[in-house]
Design a protein around this motif. Structure first.
Motif, mmCIF file in Angstrom:
data_model
loop_
_atom_site.group_PDB
_atom_site.id
_atom_site.type_symbol
_atom_site.label_atom_id
_atom_site.label_comp_id
_atom_site.label_asym_id
_atom_site.label_seq_id
_atom_site.Cartn_x
_atom_site.Cartn_y
_atom_site.Cartn_z
ATOM 1 N N LEU A 13 13.726 20.135 32.204
ATOM 2 C CA LEU A 13 12.452 19.891 31.518
ATOM 3 C C LEU A 13 11.351 20.778 32.096
ATOM 4 O O LEU A 13 10.545 21.343 31.353
ATOM 5 N N ALA A 14 11.344 20.903 33.414
ATOM 6 C CA ALA A 14 10.345 21.760 34.053
ATOM 7 C C ALA A 14 10.535 23.214 33.631
ATOM 8 O O ALA A 14 9.560 23.944 33.409
ATOM 9 N N ALA A 15 11.790 23.654 33.515
ATOM 10 C CA ALA A 15 12.063 25.037 33.119
ATOM 11 C C ALA A 15 11.597 25.305 31.690
ATOM 12 O O ALA A 15 11.048 26.376 31.398
ATOM 13 N N PHE A 49 9.748 27.098 37.928
ATOM 14 C CA PHE A 49 9.481 25.725 37.511
ATOM 15 C C PHE A 49 10.755 24.882 37.630
ATOM 16 O O PHE A 49 10.696 23.710 38.025
ATOM 17 N N PHE A 50 11.895 25.466 37.291
ATOM 18 C CA PHE A 50 13.179 24.777 37.463
ATOM 19 C C PHE A 50 13.371 24.408 38.930
ATOM 20 O O PHE A 50 13.757 23.279 39.261
ATOM 21 N N LEU A 51 13.088 25.348 39.813
ATOM 22 C CA LEU A 51 13.234 25.123 41.246
ATOM 23 C C LEU A 51 12.335 23.985 41.715
ATOM 24 O O LEU A 51 12.764 23.100 42.470
ATOM 25 N N ALA A 53 2.032 21.001 41.659
ATOM 26 C CA ALA A 53 1.236 21.829 42.566
ATOM 27 C C ALA A 53 1.989 23.093 42.950
ATOM 28 O O ALA A 53 1.444 24.202 42.913
ATOM 29 N N TRP A 54 3.263 22.945 43.324
ATOM 30 C CA TRP A 54 4.043 24.120 43.718
ATOM 31 C C TRP A 54 4.321 25.026 42.519
ATOM 32 O O TRP A 54 4.415 26.249 42.655
ATOM 33 N N ALA A 85 9.060 32.987 49.762
ATOM 34 C CA ALA A 85 9.006 31.823 50.649
ATOM 35 C C ALA A 85 9.293 30.544 49.876
ATOM 36 O O ALA A 85 10.019 29.652 50.365
ATOM 37 N N LEU A 86 8.752 30.434 48.662
ATOM 38 C CA LEU A 86 9.030 29.258 47.839
ATOM 39 C C LEU A 86 10.495 29.208 47.447
ATOM 40 O O LEU A 86 11.125 28.146 47.484
#
Length: 290
Positions: free
Chosen positions: A12-14, A115-117, A130-131, A269-270
């Motif tokens: 869903l985020a992806a 976004f998936f991550l 936020a991330w 880094a993320l």
């Protein structure tokens, strides 16, 4: 068969990331032009001269509607579906058949991947949001600086304040580490800038780089600054090799902005996970992670 909750959240985020990636393409292209118009108007006002008439009276992130830069064809909604439309049109305008840069779907896919991550790691919540915003802002800063050698204060300061607020909310590092990270991040590059200018009489980097490292320090904390600078050198080497490979650096006088290296380091880094970085780069954390 039901998917694990973390995978459902990530998917869903992806999907949302694809939509945001499409909007980031607009920001990357239009925001520098908006700044140029603003600066021109301010200069005209300061000198008492009338501002030049603009061909497009309204120009911002939502108006006018997107159109082909070659023939002026207004992009229809079904020609603007992330990735799908580019593939369906085979990377060309539906009217004049001019090429549409592959960068558009690449930005959408990269944004969706981050976004998936975030969704996979933190679910569908404010911490993940936020991330995800951290990633989106860095993608914009990376490409805007690559295109124009400008790191807009609006984006840098947004990234900085979001980092401090995320820290205060308990989503990242302790607040003291975030504040020291922001202060030292700015101060270290400011000192390097002054020493380089004193030694050579030239300016080796822009103030936008100071602010970007300060913002990364606010997100990751003071102990991560050495790791970020190290990762930025790795990103810079990779970009330099890529540009040499495609022949973009034939003219050695072409200036190479440092902002994309810093933004790339933040994204790296993320991707690696801030929590895992001390184990991956132990020599970059002589005083511990926090």
């Amino acid at each position: 068969m039901l998917l694990p909750a973390s995978l459902e959240a990530a998917i869903l985020a992806a999907i949302f990331g694809l939509l945001i990636g499409s909007f980031l393409n607009v920001v990357i292209y239009r925001f520098p032009k908006m700044l140029e118009r603003q600066w021109a108007a301010e200069c005209a006002d300061f000198t008492g001269q009338p501002a030049k008439e603009e061909a497009e009276p309204v120009f911002n992130l939502v108006a006018p509607r997107s159109r082909c830069p070659h023939c002026g064809h207004q992009i229809r909604w079904y020609e603007n579906i992330p990735v799908v439309s580019w593939l369906a049109l085979r990377g060309r305008c539906s009217q004049c058949k001019a090429r549409i840069s592959v960068r558009y779907p690449v930005v959408e896919v990269v944004t969706a991947a981050f976004f998936f991550l975030c969704g996979e790691r933190w679910g569908l919540g404010l911490q993940a949001a936020a991330w995800a915003a951290f990633a989106a802002l860095l993608i914009c800063l990376f490409l805007i600086d690559m295109d124009t050698q400008i790191l807009p204060d609006d984006l840098n300061y947004t990234l900085l304040w979001l980092g401090l607020l995320a820290s205060a909310a308990g989503w990242t590092v302790p607040l003291a580490s975030a504040v020291w990270g922001a202060a030292l991040g700015y101060g270290v590059f400011w000192l390097i800038f002054q020493l380089f200018k004193l030694a050579t009489g030239k300016e080796g980097m822009g103030y936008g780089d100071f602010k970007l490292l300060a913002a990364l320090g606010a997100w990751l904390g003071a102990p991560y600054l050495v790791a970020i600078i190290l990762l930025s050198s790795i990103v810079g080497a990779a970009i330099g090799i890529l540009l040499l490979f495609v022949g973009k650096l034939a003219n050695k006088d072409i200036p190479m902005p440092f902002g994309p290296y810093l933004a790339g380091a933040g994204l790296l880094a993320l991707a690696l996970s801030p929590a895992a970085m001390p184990a991956l780069l132990p020599f970059a954390f002589p005083f511990g992670a926090h």
